[in-house]
Design a protein around this motif. Structure first.
Motif, short mmCIF file in Angstrom:
data_model
loop_
_atom_site.label_atom_id
_atom_site.label_comp_id
_atom_site.label_asym_id
_atom_site.label_seq_id
_atom_site.Cartn_x
_atom_site.Cartn_y
_atom_site.Cartn_z
N GLY A 45 -15.05 71.40 -11.50
CA GLY A 45 -14.18 72.46 -12.01
C GLY A 45 -13.37 72.02 -13.22
O GLY A 45 -13.22 72.77 -14.18
N GLN A 46 -12.87 70.80 -13.18
CA GLN A 46 -12.11 70.28 -14.31
C GLN A 46 -12.99 70.12 -15.55
O GLN A 46 -12.56 70.44 -16.66
N CYS A 47 -14.20 69.65 -15.33
CA CYS A 47 -15.13 69.50 -16.45
C CYS A 47 -15.54 70.84 -17.03
O CYS A 47 -15.68 70.98 -18.25
N ALA A 48 -15.71 71.83 -16.17
CA ALA A 48 -16.03 73.17 -16.64
C ALA A 48 -14.88 73.70 -17.50
O ALA A 48 -15.10 74.26 -18.58
N GLU A 49 -13.66 73.48 -17.03
CA GLU A 49 -12.48 73.92 -17.79
C GLU A 49 -12.39 73.19 -19.13
O GLU A 49 -12.14 73.81 -20.17
N LEU A 50 -12.59 71.87 -19.11
CA LEU A 50 -12.54 71.09 -20.34
C LEU A 50 -13.58 71.57 -21.35
O LEU A 50 -13.30 71.67 -22.54
N SER A 51 -14.75 71.92 -20.85
CA SER A 51 -15.83 72.36 -21.75
C SER A 51 -15.74 73.85 -22.07
O SER A 51 -16.60 74.40 -22.77
N GLU A 52 -14.69 74.51 -21.55
CA GLU A 52 -14.46 75.94 -21.78
C GLU A 52 -15.65 76.78 -21.32
O GLU A 52 -16.11 77.69 -22.00
N MET A 53 -16.14 76.44 -20.12
CA MET A 53 -17.27 77.14 -19.52
C MET A 53 -16.91 77.51 -18.08
O MET A 53 -15.99 76.93 -17.51
N SER A 54 -17.68 78.44 -17.52
CA SER A 54 -17.54 78.69 -16.09
C SER A 54 -18.21 77.54 -15.35
O SER A 54 -18.97 76.77 -15.95
N LYS A 55 -17.95 77.44 -14.05
CA LYS A 55 -18.61 76.38 -13.27
C LYS A 55 -20.12 76.54 -13.32
O LYS A 55 -20.85 75.56 -13.45
N GLU A 56 -20.58 77.78 -13.22
CA GLU A 56 -22.02 78.04 -13.25
C GLU A 56 -22.63 77.61 -14.58
O GLU A 56 -23.70 76.99 -14.61
N GLU A 57 -21.95 77.92 -15.68
CA GLU A 57 -22.45 77.52 -17.00
C GLU A 57 -22.47 76.00 -17.13
O GLU A 57 -23.41 75.43 -17.69
N PHE A 58 -21.43 75.33 -16.59
CA PHE A 58 -21.38 73.88 -16.69
C PHE A 58 -22.49 73.24 -15.86
O PHE A 58 -23.11 72.27 -16.28
N ILE A 59 -22.76 73.80 -14.68
CA ILE A 59 -23.86 73.31 -13.85
C ILE A 59 -25.18 73.45 -14.61
O ILE A 59 -26.02 72.54 -14.60
N GLN A 60 -25.37 74.58 -15.29
CA GLN A 60 -26.59 74.76 -16.10
C GLN A 60 -26.64 73.74 -17.23
O GLN A 60 -27.72 73.20 -17.52
N LEU A 61 -25.51 73.47 -17.86
CA LEU A 61 -25.47 72.46 -18.92
C LEU A 61 -25.86 71.10 -18.36
O LEU A 61 -26.67 70.38 -18.96
N LEU A 62 -25.32 70.74 -17.20
CA LEU A 62 -25.69 69.48 -16.57
C LEU A 62 -27.19 69.41 -16.32
O LEU A 62 -27.81 68.37 -16.54
N SER A 63 -27.76 70.51 -15.86
CA SER A 63 -29.19 70.50 -15.56
C SER A 63 -30.04 70.28 -16.80
O SER A 63 -31.11 69.69 -16.72
N THR A 64 -29.56 70.74 -17.96
CA THR A 64 -30.33 70.51 -19.19
C THR A 64 -30.38 69.02 -19.54
O THR A 64 -31.28 68.58 -20.24
N TYR A 65 -29.40 68.26 -19.03
CA TYR A 65 -29.37 66.81 -19.23
C TYR A 65 -29.88 66.06 -18.00
O TYR A 65 -29.70 64.86 -17.88
N LYS A 66 -30.48 66.83 -17.06
CA LYS A 66 -31.03 66.27 -15.82
C LYS A 66 -29.98 65.50 -15.01
O LYS A 66 -30.25 64.43 -14.46
#
Length: 85
Positions: A45-66
């Protein structure tokens, strides 16, 4: 929201990247959020906030980096979790 420092980007870098300073800073925030998540320094949640994304968007971003949101120390821990599911 707190602003502690300004980031100064050399004009040559901005021109080389062919992006706005705002987009470069947004990408920097995402990169730092990924780093802190991988190092277990900040929560999802903190990382999603830092990246100015929702949690779902941040999870998707993480998945693009495996990068998995499931952290298991070893295979036995994973198997135990599956068994208990």
């Amino acid at each position: 929201m707190h602003y502690y420092t300004n980031i100064t980007l050399p004009q040559e870098i901005v021109l080389s990247l062919r992006e706005t300073s705002e987009n470069i800073v947004k990408n920097m925030k995402k990169t730092v959020a990924i780093k802190y998540y991988k190092e277990n320094k900040l929560s999802l949640g903190q990382c999603a906030e830092l990246s100015e994304m929702s949690k779902e968007e941040f999870i998707q971003l993480l998945s693009t980096y495996k990068i998995s949101i499931f952290n298991f120390e070893n295979d036995e821990e994973l198997l135990e979790d599956i068994k208990n599911a």
